[in-house]
Design a protein around this motif. Structure first.
Motif, PDB file in Angstrom:
ATOM      1  N   ASP A  26       0.832  -1.201   0.000  1.00  0.00           N
ATOM      2  CA  ASP A  26       0.000   0.000   0.000  1.00  0.00           C
ATOM      3  C   ASP A  26       0.866   1.249   0.000  1.00  0.00           C
ATOM      4  N   GLY A  27       2.006   1.184   0.688  1.00  0.00           N
ATOM      5  CA  GLY A  27       2.926   2.323   0.675  1.00  0.00           C
ATOM      6  C   GLY A  27       3.457   2.600  -0.719  1.00  0.00           C
ATOM      7  N   LEU A  28       3.793   1.545  -1.463  1.00  0.00           N
ATOM      8  CA  LEU A  28       4.240   1.724  -2.848  1.00  0.00           C
ATOM      9  C   LEU A  28       3.131   2.323  -3.701  1.00  0.00           C
ATOM     10  N   ARG A  29       1.902   1.862  -3.482  1.00  0.00           N
ATOM     11  CA  ARG A  29       0.771   2.455  -4.208  1.00  0.00           C
ATOM     12  C   ARG A  29       0.639   3.936  -3.875  1.00  0.00           C
ATOM     13  N   GLY A  30       0.839   4.259  -2.598  1.00  0.00           N
ATOM     14  CA  GLY A  30       0.755   5.657  -2.190  1.00  0.00           C
ATOM     15  C   GLY A  30       1.764   6.517  -2.910  1.00  0.00           C
ATOM     16  N   LEU A  31       3.016   6.046  -2.982  1.00  0.00           N
ATOM     17  CA  LEU A  31       4.043   6.801  -3.700  1.00  0.00           C
ATOM     18  C   LEU A  31       3.703   6.904  -5.182  1.00  0.00           C
ATOM     19  N   ALA A  32       3.177   5.820  -5.758  1.00  0.00           N
ATOM     20  CA  ALA A  32       2.845   5.821  -7.185  1.00  0.00           C
ATOM     21  C   ALA A  32       1.747   6.830  -7.496  1.00  0.00           C
ATOM     22  N   ILE A  33       0.687   6.848  -6.691  1.00  0.00           N
ATOM     23  CA  ILE A  33      -0.423   7.758  -7.001  1.00  0.00           C
ATOM     24  C   ILE A  33      -0.035   9.202  -6.723  1.00  0.00           C
ATOM     25  N   LEU A  34       0.799   9.447  -5.722  1.00  0.00           N
ATOM     26  CA  LEU A  34       1.280  10.811  -5.493  1.00  0.00           C
ATOM     27  C   LEU A  34       2.123  11.281  -6.676  1.00  0.00           C
ATOM     28  N   SER A  35       2.902  10.368  -7.250  1.00  0.00           N
ATOM     29  CA  SER A  35       3.714  10.699  -8.414  1.00  0.00           C
ATOM     30  C   SER A  35       2.839  11.054  -9.614  1.00  0.00           C
ATOM     31  N   VAL A  36       1.799  10.242  -9.852  1.00  0.00           N
ATOM     32  CA  VAL A  36       0.887  10.513 -10.970  1.00  0.00           C
ATOM     33  C   VAL A  36       0.152  11.836 -10.766  1.00  0.00           C
ATOM     34  N   LEU A  37      -0.315  12.064  -9.549  1.00  0.00           N
ATOM     35  CA  LEU A  37      -1.028  13.308  -9.241  1.00  0.00           C
ATOM     36  C   LEU A  37      -0.113  14.509  -9.440  1.00  0.00           C
ATOM     37  N   ALA A  38       1.136  14.403  -8.988  1.00  0.00           N
ATOM     38  CA  ALA A  38       2.089  15.493  -9.159  1.00  0.00           C
ATOM     39  C   ALA A  38       2.364  15.759 -10.646  1.00  0.00           C
ATOM     40  N   PHE A  39       2.382  14.710 -11.448  1.00  0.00           N
ATOM     41  CA  PHE A  39       2.594  14.861 -12.888  1.00  0.00           C
ATOM     42  C   PHE A  39       1.457  15.657 -13.521  1.00  0.00           C
ATOM     43  N   HIS A  40       0.226  15.279 -13.219  1.00  0.00           N
ATOM     44  CA  HIS A  40      -0.920  15.952 -13.834  1.00  0.00           C
ATOM     45  C   HIS A  40      -1.151  17.357 -13.273  1.00  0.00           C
ATOM     46  N   LEU A  41      -0.559  17.639 -12.129  1.00  0.00           N
ATOM     47  CA  LEU A  41      -0.649  18.990 -11.569  1.00  0.00           C
ATOM     48  C   LEU A  41       0.513  19.866 -12.017  1.00  0.00           C
ATOM     49  N   GLY A  42       1.398  19.320 -12.850  1.00  0.00           N
ATOM     50  CA  GLY A  42       2.522  20.090 -13.352  1.00  0.00           C
ATOM     51  C   GLY A  42       3.628  20.280 -12.337  1.00  0.00           C
ATOM     52  N   LEU A  43       3.730  19.353 -11.389  1.00  0.00           N
ATOM     53  CA  LEU A  43       4.727  19.476 -10.332  1.00  0.00           C
ATOM     54  C   LEU A  43       5.932  18.570 -10.536  1.00  0.00           C
ATOM     55  N   LEU A  44       5.779  17.509 -11.336  1.00  0.00           N
ATOM     56  CA  LEU A  44       6.836  16.511 -11.488  1.00  0.00           C
ATOM     57  C   LEU A  44       6.852  16.032 -12.941  1.00  0.00           C
ATOM     58  N   PRO A  45       7.880  16.383 -13.716  1.00  0.00           N
ATOM     59  CA  PRO A  45       7.889  16.084 -15.161  1.00  0.00           C
ATOM     60  C   PRO A  45       7.735  14.602 -15.487  1.00  0.00           C
ATOM     61  N   GLY A  46       8.377  13.744 -14.700  1.00  0.00           N
ATOM     62  CA  GLY A  46       8.320  12.308 -14.985  1.00  0.00           C
ATOM     63  C   GLY A  46       7.407  11.527 -14.056  1.00  0.00           C
ATOM     64  N   GLY A  47       6.481  12.220 -13.434  1.00  0.00           N
ATOM     65  CA  GLY A  47       5.605  11.555 -12.472  1.00  0.00           C
ATOM     66  C   GLY A  47       4.690  10.512 -13.076  1.00  0.00           C
ATOM     67  N   SER A  48       4.545  10.529 -14.400  1.00  0.00           N
ATOM     68  CA  SER A  48       3.700   9.527 -15.057  1.00  0.00           C
ATOM     69  C   SER A  48       4.231   8.117 -14.842  1.00  0.00           C
ATOM     70  N   LEU A  49       5.485   7.979 -14.421  1.00  0.00           N
ATOM     71  CA  LEU A  49       6.046   6.654 -14.161  1.00  0.00           C
ATOM     72  C   LEU A  49       5.359   5.968 -12.982  1.00  0.00           C
ATOM     73  N   GLY A  50       4.558   6.717 -12.228  1.00  0.00           N
ATOM     74  CA  GLY A  50       3.759   6.074 -11.190  1.00  0.00           C
ATOM     75  C   GLY A  50       2.846   5.016 -11.781  1.00  0.00           C
ATOM     76  N   VAL A  51       2.386   5.233 -13.015  1.00  0.00           N
ATOM     77  CA  VAL A  51       1.552   4.235 -13.691  1.00  0.00           C
ATOM     78  C   VAL A  51       2.344   2.955 -13.901  1.00  0.00           C
ATOM     79  N   ASP A  52       3.627   3.075 -14.234  1.00  0.00           N
ATOM     80  CA  ASP A  52       4.469   1.893 -14.409  1.00  0.00           C
ATOM     81  C   ASP A  52       4.592   1.106 -13.108  1.00  0.00           C
ATOM     82  N   VAL A  53       4.666   1.821 -11.996  1.00  0.00           N
ATOM     83  CA  VAL A  53       4.698   1.148 -10.698  1.00  0.00           C
ATOM     84  C   VAL A  53       3.423   0.338 -10.496  1.00  0.00           C
ATOM     85  N   PHE A  54       2.277   0.929 -10.827  1.00  0.00           N
ATOM     86  CA  PHE A  54       1.011   0.207 -10.714  1.00  0.00           C
ATOM     87  C   PHE A  54       0.995  -1.028 -11.611  1.00  0.00           C
TER      88      PHE A  54
END
Length: 413
Positions: free
Chosen positions: A41-69
């Motif tokens: 669940d912790g890994l999922r938490g990091l992954a979804i925070l990464s994806v959210l940060a990507f779509h909010l324009g906060l993290l350029p490569g945050g879409s890799l959270g999807v790869d974690v999923f």
């Protein structure tokens, strides 16, 4: 003693016996049991925070959270299916798909219903029709094939990843069950999975190379990013880890564990660098970096399975991150519709008020979805858990070493 099940995947039902101590690592004599592991669940938490940060324009490569999923999906589904086979001598595909439906469909259908009803209040008939087309494409789980459905998806475009996973769920369980029924050797199954990883990566690489100078390169990149065939390597890396863990094929020697620890630390450092400095349209991803990212995530999972470090456990099992992981499905479903509902707006570090508004509204929607829709359906999902054969009863340890797995909801009661 109560050992909690993971309510984000097909979890082992109540009355499924588990040897004491399972769920923390690869235990020796008793064999591998997945159980519930907070760090997932912790890994999922990091992954979804990464994806959210990507779509909010906060993290350029945050879409890799999807790869974690994707890696986690391949690992969890494979481990649970193999575990059922080892306990029961068969796999109930009907029960598997019913459990998957109870986990994934209720919140998704609720979102689709809300968006469909909202189409009646759209300013024009054209916009209403476009909204309904979006709902239809997403509901049919084909959002990852834009060349086929030819539908603009400003509100539900992010459901492409759900489509990839659903298509994977249709194919992999039946394929794995068929190989097990045909008594394929473990080596042969592992070889097929490794071949699939290589073939998917090679397909993506060749197609990208052939269209690298084409005027349609943007469409090609989108197709390679979303296609099941060109993203299957990420899912299959998770399947590979699940097979190795379930069959107790991961060495436990101090030397191997030490190497995995070093590789895991290097993987984490590399993933942090990539998410900060690489966008998803970077050529390196299509020349092998997507596969490398999947292998890095797989390495972290192996490390946590073998011998979790104190720092890793402290981070991945901290209560706020675990709870975010439990909400990850709702957060993923609702964050893009919230952004779309707020209308054209600038987000990112330079617009904290609007960005925090999206985060707040998404959090509220995800919490309501989890409490009012997902958790009640998870209780139903427990009723369709896997069957533990009576034949293994004589092989179990003494009664004082066997506990009954209970869902978080039952434990709280």
């Amino acid at each position: 003693m109560k050992v909690f099940c993971d309510d984000n995947v097909d979890s082992i039902p109540a009355a499924y016996p588990v040897v004491a101590g399972h769920g923390t690592g690869l235990e020796g004599a008793g064999g591998f049991r997945l159980g519930y592991r907070r760090w997932l669940d912790g890994l999922r938490g990091l992954a979804i925070l990464s994806v959210l940060a990507f779509h909010l324009g906060l993290l350029p490569g945050g879409s890799l959270g999807v790869d974690v999923f994707f890696v986690l999906s391949g690992f969890l589904i494979t481990a649970l299916l193999v575990e059922e086979w080892q306990w029961c001598g068969t796999i109930s595909l009907r029960a598997f798909y019913l459990r998957r439906g109870l986990r994934l469909l209720p919140a998704f259908l609720a979102l689709l219903l809300v968006l469909f009803l909202s189409s009646f209040w759209m300013p024009s008939a054209a916009e209403a029709g476009a909204r309904r087309s979006e709902v239809l494409v997403a509901g049919c789980y084909v959002a990852n094939w834009p060349a086929i459905h030819q539908t603009a998806m400003p509100t539900l475009g992010h459901t492409w990843s759900l489509s990839v996973e659903e298509q994977f769920y249709l194919l992999w369980p039946m394929l794995l069950y068929g190989m097990l029924r045909l008594t394929w050797s473990r080596r042969r199954i592992l070889l097929l999975v490794c071949t699939g990883i290589f073939a998917s990566a090679a397909c993506r690489m060749v197609l990208y190379f052939l269209d690298r100078t084409s005027p349609e390169k943007a469409a090609t990149v989108l197709r390679l990013y979303m296609g099941l065939d060109t993203r299957a390597d990420t899912l299959l890396v998770g399947c590979l880890v699940g097979l190795l863990a379930s069959w107790d094929l991961l060495p436990r020697s101090e030397r191997f564990v030490s190497w995995v620890r070093v590789a895991s630390l290097a993987s984490v450092a590399s993933l942090i660098y990539i998410t900060r400095h690489r966008c998803l349209d970077h050529a390196q991803f299509y020349y092998g970096l997507f596969t490398a990212v999947a292998l890095m995530v797989g390495c972290v999972v192996v490390h946590m399975l073998l011998r979790p470090s104190r720092l890793g456990s402290l981070l991945l099992e901290c209560p706020p991150l675990v709870y975010i992981g439990r909400l990850s499905y709702g957060i993923y479903l609702f964050h893009i519709p919230v952004i779309s509902w707020l209308g054209p707006t600038e987000l990112g570090w330079g617009h904290p008020t609007k960005t925090l508004t999206v985060v707040g509204l998404t959090s509220v929607a995800a919490i309501l979805s989890y409490l009012c829709i997902e958790r009640p359906c998870l209780r139903l999902k427990d009723l369709w858990g896997r069957r533990a054969p009576i034949a293994v009863a004589n092989a179990l340890p003494p009664a004082d070493k066997v506990y009954v797995i209970e869902s978080p909801e039952r434990a709280a009661a």
